[in-house]
Design a protein around this motif. Structure first.
Motif, short mmCIF file in Angstrom:
data_model
loop_
_atom_site.label_atom_id
_atom_site.label_comp_id
_atom_site.label_asym_id
_atom_site.label_seq_id
_atom_site.Cartn_x
_atom_site.Cartn_y
_atom_site.Cartn_z
N LEU A 137 0.83 -1.21 0.00
CA LEU A 137 0.00 0.00 0.00
C LEU A 137 0.86 1.26 0.00
O LEU A 137 0.64 2.18 -0.80
N ILE A 138 1.87 1.30 0.86
CA ILE A 138 2.78 2.45 0.91
C ILE A 138 3.53 2.58 -0.42
O ILE A 138 3.71 3.68 -0.94
N GLY A 139 3.96 1.46 -0.99
CA GLY A 139 4.67 1.48 -2.25
C GLY A 139 3.82 1.99 -3.41
O GLY A 139 4.31 2.74 -4.26
N ILE A 140 2.57 1.60 -3.45
CA ILE A 140 1.68 2.08 -4.52
C ILE A 140 1.45 3.58 -4.39
O ILE A 140 1.50 4.31 -5.39
N VAL A 141 1.23 4.04 -3.18
CA VAL A 141 1.04 5.49 -2.98
C VAL A 141 2.30 6.25 -3.38
O VAL A 141 2.23 7.27 -4.08
N ALA A 142 3.46 5.75 -2.98
CA ALA A 142 4.72 6.43 -3.33
C ALA A 142 4.98 6.38 -4.83
O ALA A 142 5.46 7.36 -5.41
N SER A 143 4.64 5.27 -5.46
CA SER A 143 4.89 5.18 -6.90
C SER A 143 3.97 6.09 -7.69
O SER A 143 4.37 6.62 -8.73
N PRO A 150 -2.82 0.33 -14.72
CA PRO A 150 -3.36 -0.51 -13.65
C PRO A 150 -2.90 -1.96 -13.74
O PRO A 150 -2.72 -2.61 -12.71
N LEU A 151 -2.68 -2.47 -14.93
CA LEU A 151 -2.22 -3.84 -15.07
C LEU A 151 -0.81 -4.01 -14.48
O LEU A 151 -0.52 -4.99 -13.79
N THR A 152 0.05 -3.04 -14.71
CA THR A 152 1.41 -3.09 -14.17
C THR A 152 1.38 -2.99 -12.65
O THR A 152 2.06 -3.77 -11.95
N PHE A 153 0.61 -2.06 -12.13
CA PHE A 153 0.53 -1.91 -10.67
C PHE A 153 -0.03 -3.16 -10.02
O PHE A 153 0.49 -3.62 -8.99
N ALA A 180 1.94 -5.80 -7.50
CA ALA A 180 1.38 -6.10 -6.18
C ALA A 180 1.22 -7.61 -5.99
O ALA A 180 1.52 -8.14 -4.91
N VAL A 181 0.76 -8.32 -7.03
CA VAL A 181 0.62 -9.77 -6.93
C VAL A 181 1.98 -10.43 -6.79
O VAL A 181 2.17 -11.34 -5.97
#
Length: 137
Positions: free
Chosen positions: A75-81, A100-103, A107-108
């Motif tokens: 979650l922190i990584g997605i927000v920072a990215s 969105p597919l890359t993100f 995450a997976v």
């Protein structure tokens, strides 16, 4: 054109190398934290097993702790990215900076790495002998 693409290829090769190194470091870090968690809570796990907890309960406890850590990190990584997408948008070809597919793929992948990294300490926690754990200091 070839020299222009050579510079881009080199930059992408470096990004790929550092991304792989970051993934390995994340896995080692999660393993270390999971192992520390199991060591710190050995007595508690022994007490749980002495009063009737099954191995699956201990596995669920350790994997749940690892999943919470990994979820928070993702979650922190997605927000920072999302915050730094403008810096890397010039290096991307064929996808958007907030694809969105890359993100979701990243995450997976990180979730699977976290699962594997925490399964090893969880396996060790399942084999804790309650009598030995109660004597553990």
């Amino acid at each position: 054109m070839g020299s222009w693409l050579a510079n881009r290829r080199f930059l992408l090769l470096l990004v790929g190398f550092f991304a792989t190194a970051a993934l390995v470091l994340a896995a080692v870090g999660l393993y270390g934290v999971g192992a520390f968690f199991v060591t710190r809570r050995t007595q508690e796990i022994g007490i749980r097993m002495a009063i009737g907890a099954q191995r699956s309960d201990v596995l669920r406890l350790v994997l749940g702790e690892g999943a919470r850590m990994a979820g928070l990190g993702i979650l922190i990584g997605i927000v920072a990215s999302f915050a730094i997408t403008r810096l890397v948008s010039s290096l991307l070809f064929g996808i958007g900076a907030t694809d969105p597919l890359t993100f979701s793929g990243v995450a997976v992948l990180l979730s699977l790495v976290a699962l594997v990294a925490t399964y090893i300490p969880a396996g060790r926690a399942m084999r804790v002998d309650p009598v030995t754990a109660l004597r553990y200091e």
